[in-house]
Design an enzyme around this catalytic site. Structure first.
Site, PDB file in Angstrom:
ATOM      1  N   LYS A   1       9.555   7.532  -2.644  1.00 59.57           N
ATOM      2  CA  LYS A   1       9.408   6.116  -2.988  1.00 59.57           C
ATOM      3  C   LYS A   1       8.396   5.970  -4.117  1.00 59.57           C
ATOM      4  O   LYS A   1       7.305   6.536  -4.061  1.00 59.57           O
ATOM      5  CB  LYS A   1       8.926   5.316  -1.770  1.00 59.57           C
ATOM      6  CG  LYS A   1       8.730   3.829  -2.066  1.00 59.57           C
ATOM      7  CD  LYS A   1       8.457   3.049  -0.804  1.00 59.57           C
ATOM      8  CE  LYS A   1       6.997   2.921  -0.475  1.00 59.57           C
ATOM      9  NZ  LYS A   1       6.255   1.967  -1.314  1.00 59.57           N
TER      10      LYS A   1
ATOM     11  N   ASP B   1      10.353   0.783  -5.297  1.00 55.78           N
ATOM     12  CA  ASP B   1       9.789  -0.310  -4.477  1.00 55.78           C
ATOM     13  C   ASP B   1       9.061  -1.288  -5.387  1.00 55.78           C
ATOM     14  O   ASP B   1       7.843  -1.331  -5.410  1.00 55.78           O
ATOM     15  CB  ASP B   1       8.847   0.305  -3.429  1.00 55.78           C
ATOM     16  CG  ASP B   1       8.373  -0.721  -2.419  1.00 55.78           C
ATOM     17  OD1 ASP B   1       8.968  -1.812  -2.348  1.00 55.78           O
ATOM     18  OD2 ASP B   1       7.401  -0.418  -1.695  1.00 55.78           O
TER      19      ASP B   1
ATOM     20  N   LYS C   1       9.941  -4.684  -5.432  1.00 54.42           N
ATOM     21  CA  LYS C   1      10.004  -6.017  -4.807  1.00 54.42           C
ATOM     22  C   LYS C   1      10.281  -7.116  -5.835  1.00 54.42           C
ATOM     23  O   LYS C   1       9.454  -7.986  -6.086  1.00 54.42           O
ATOM     24  CB  LYS C   1       8.706  -6.312  -4.058  1.00 54.42           C
ATOM     25  CG  LYS C   1       8.442  -5.327  -2.924  1.00 54.42           C
ATOM     26  CD  LYS C   1       7.241  -5.720  -2.100  1.00 54.42           C
ATOM     27  CE  LYS C   1       6.974  -4.766  -0.958  1.00 54.42           C
ATOM     28  NZ  LYS C   1       6.492  -3.429  -1.380  1.00 54.42           N
TER      29      LYS C   1
ATOM     30  N   ASP D   1      12.736 -13.201  -9.241  1.00 51.78           N
ATOM     31  CA  ASP D   1      12.694 -13.968 -10.494  1.00 51.78           C
ATOM     32  C   ASP D   1      13.956 -14.822 -10.524  1.00 51.78           C
ATOM     33  O   ASP D   1      14.698 -14.857  -9.528  1.00 51.78           O
ATOM     34  CB  ASP D   1      12.635 -12.974 -11.687  1.00 51.78           C
ATOM     35  CG  ASP D   1      11.960 -13.590 -12.918  1.00 51.78           C
ATOM     36  OD1 ASP D   1      12.309 -14.728 -13.275  1.00 51.78           O
ATOM     37  OD2 ASP D   1      11.104 -12.915 -13.520  1.00 51.78           O
TER      38      ASP D   1
ATOM     39  N   THR E   1       4.120  -7.759   5.363  1.00 50.06           N
ATOM     40  CA  THR E   1       3.411  -7.532   6.633  1.00 50.06           C
ATOM     41  C   THR E   1       1.929  -7.913   6.553  1.00 50.06           C
ATOM     42  O   THR E   1       1.266  -7.990   7.569  1.00 50.06           O
ATOM     43  CB  THR E   1       3.535  -6.058   7.084  1.00 50.06           C
ATOM     44  OG1 THR E   1       3.227  -5.223   5.972  1.00 50.06           O
ATOM     45  CG2 THR E   1       4.915  -5.750   7.584  1.00 50.06           C
TER      46      THR E   1
ATOM     47  N   ARG F   1       0.155   8.183   3.166  1.00 49.26           N
ATOM     48  CA  ARG F   1      -1.063   8.967   3.364  1.00 49.26           C
ATOM     49  C   ARG F   1      -0.974  10.101   4.375  1.00 49.26           C
ATOM     50  O   ARG F   1      -1.577  11.168   4.121  1.00 49.26           O
ATOM     51  CB  ARG F   1      -2.234   8.024   3.668  1.00 49.26           C
ATOM     52  CG  ARG F   1      -2.665   7.281   2.413  1.00 49.26           C
ATOM     53  CD  ARG F   1      -3.473   6.050   2.713  1.00 49.26           C
ATOM     54  NE  ARG F   1      -2.652   4.998   3.284  1.00 49.26           N
ATOM     55  CZ  ARG F   1      -3.099   3.795   3.607  1.00 49.26           C
ATOM     56  NH1 ARG F   1      -4.368   3.498   3.418  1.00 49.26           N
ATOM     57  NH2 ARG F   1      -2.273   2.885   4.100  1.00 49.26           N
TER      58      ARG F   1
HETATM   59  O1  C5P Z   1       0.056   5.466   3.234  1.00 41.33           O
HETATM   60  P1  C5P Z   1       1.009   4.698   4.074  1.00 41.33           P
HETATM   61  O2  C5P Z   1       1.873   5.594   4.990  1.00 41.33           O
HETATM   62  O3  C5P Z   1       0.362   3.563   4.832  1.00 41.33           O
HETATM   63  O4  C5P Z   1       2.023   4.081   2.998  1.00 41.33           O
HETATM   64  C1  C5P Z   1       3.017   3.181   3.331  1.00 41.33           C
HETATM   65  C2  C5P Z   1       3.808   2.810   2.129  1.00 41.33           C
HETATM   66  O5  C5P Z   1       4.713   1.771   2.491  1.00 41.33           O
HETATM   67  C3  C5P Z   1       2.985   2.259   0.972  1.00 41.33           C
HETATM   68  O6  C5P Z   1       3.656   2.658  -0.242  1.00 41.33           O
HETATM   69  C4  C5P Z   1       3.066   0.753   1.153  1.00 41.33           C
HETATM   70  O7  C5P Z   1       2.971   0.054  -0.052  1.00 41.33           O
HETATM   71  C5  C5P Z   1       4.454   0.601   1.736  1.00 41.33           C
HETATM   72  N1  C5P Z   1       4.644  -0.614   2.524  1.00 41.33           N
HETATM   73  C6  C5P Z   1       3.880  -0.923   3.634  1.00 41.33           C
HETATM   74  N2  C5P Z   1       4.120  -2.074   4.340  1.00 41.33           N
HETATM   75  C7  C5P Z   1       5.099  -2.881   3.956  1.00 41.33           C
HETATM   76  C8  C5P Z   1       5.890  -2.578   2.845  1.00 41.33           C
HETATM   77  C9  C5P Z   1       5.630  -1.415   2.141  1.00 41.33           C
HETATM   78  O8  C5P Z   1       2.987  -0.193   4.003  1.00 41.33           O
HETATM   79  N3  C5P Z   1       5.337  -3.952   4.664  1.00 41.33           N
END
Ligand code: C5P
Length: 235
Positions: free
Chosen positions: A39, A66, A68, A71, A121, A212
């Site tokens: 992603k 990603d 999002k 427009d 979220t 992460r």
């Molecule tokens: O590091 P981590 O596992 O928390 O990363 C989650 C990924 O999913 C990040 O790229 C974050 O921007 C994305 N994301 C999220 N919650 C959402 C939509 C996307 O954590 N509701």
């Protein structure tokens, strides 16, 4: 109907949340065959990540852009057409009816699938009220999920906690893609609602987005393999 990949490795999407292409390329080389799907979000996309997406696709990987989008319809459609030309597999848009319709129409006949983000979220009831909405989070998520389904959206991005409810609303017709995944014992970071890979799959997720826990691991390849192993036995 959603087509959940039968290969558990195809259900893991690794978020390339790093500042530049050099670091992203290093990570991709380290992960090697353990990861098939990446992603690319704001941070990397605006730092050369879109040409890296083309390279990844050329090397046989799948890519989720990603960005999002939201427009006027004509602009969304043009953006979608450009992303489709890259050969990306998933693209996110905000779940506003005009935006979703434009994106779905522009993606028709291409290999690109459109995912809708219902309500971010990070938004709670107070944030929605402040932004001028009268519906609460659960009702707005449900309304937008139904609209997404009626418009022909391919999937929804949702927290694993929302997945079971959304499955009940949209049935099997949409893919559910869930971030906020934390293997047991890993650091939660700034995520508020997290689930283990196995529980997210059991809640109805088709794809897991993991950042992460893999990107910041001392051994990213082992971390990815452990998550794939957990997906393989989850049901
Ligand atoms: O590091 P981590 O596992 O928390 O990363 C989650 C990924 O999913 C990040 O790229 C974050 O921007 C994305 N994301 C999220 N919650 C959402 C939509 C996307 O954590 N509701």
């Amino acid at each position: 109907m959603t087509q959940t990949p039968t290969n558990p490795r195809e259900r893991l999407i690794v978020a390339l949340d790093v500042p530049d292409v050099a670091q992203a390329s290093k990570l991709v080389a380290t992960l090697d065959d353990s990861v098939l799907f990446y992603k690319i979000g704001y941070q990397l996309a605006y730092a050369g990540g879109l040409s890296m997406a083309q390279d990844l696709i050329g090397a046989g990987k799948k890519v989720f852009i990603d960005l999002k989008l939201h427009d006027i319809g004509n602009t969304v459609a043009s953006g979608v057409a450009s992303i489709a030309k890259l050969g990306a597999t998933f693209l996110t848009v905000h779940a506003y009816p005009q935006t979703m319709k434009a994106a779905v129409e522009a993606s028709r006949g291409t290999g690109l699938k459109i995912l809708a983000v219902t309500v971010l979220t990070s938004y709670d009831e107070a944030d929605l009220k402040e932004a001028g909405y009268s519906l609460g989070v659960a009702d707005l998520v449900a309304q937008r999920a139904r609209q997404a389904q009626a418009i022909g959206i391919d999937g929804l991005v949702c927290s694993a906690e929302e997945a079971a409810n959304l499955r009940a609303i949209v049935g099997q017709s949409l893919s559910l893609v869930t971030p906020g995944i934390r293997p047991a014992g890993s650091a939660v970071g700034d995520q508020k609602r997290v689930m283990t890979p196995a529980r997210a799959i059991a809640a109805g997720a088709d794809y897991l987005v993991v950042g992460r826990p893999i990107v910041a691991a001392t051994d990213p390849k082992s971390a990815a393999n452990a998550i794939v192993a957990e997906i393989a036995v989850a049901h």
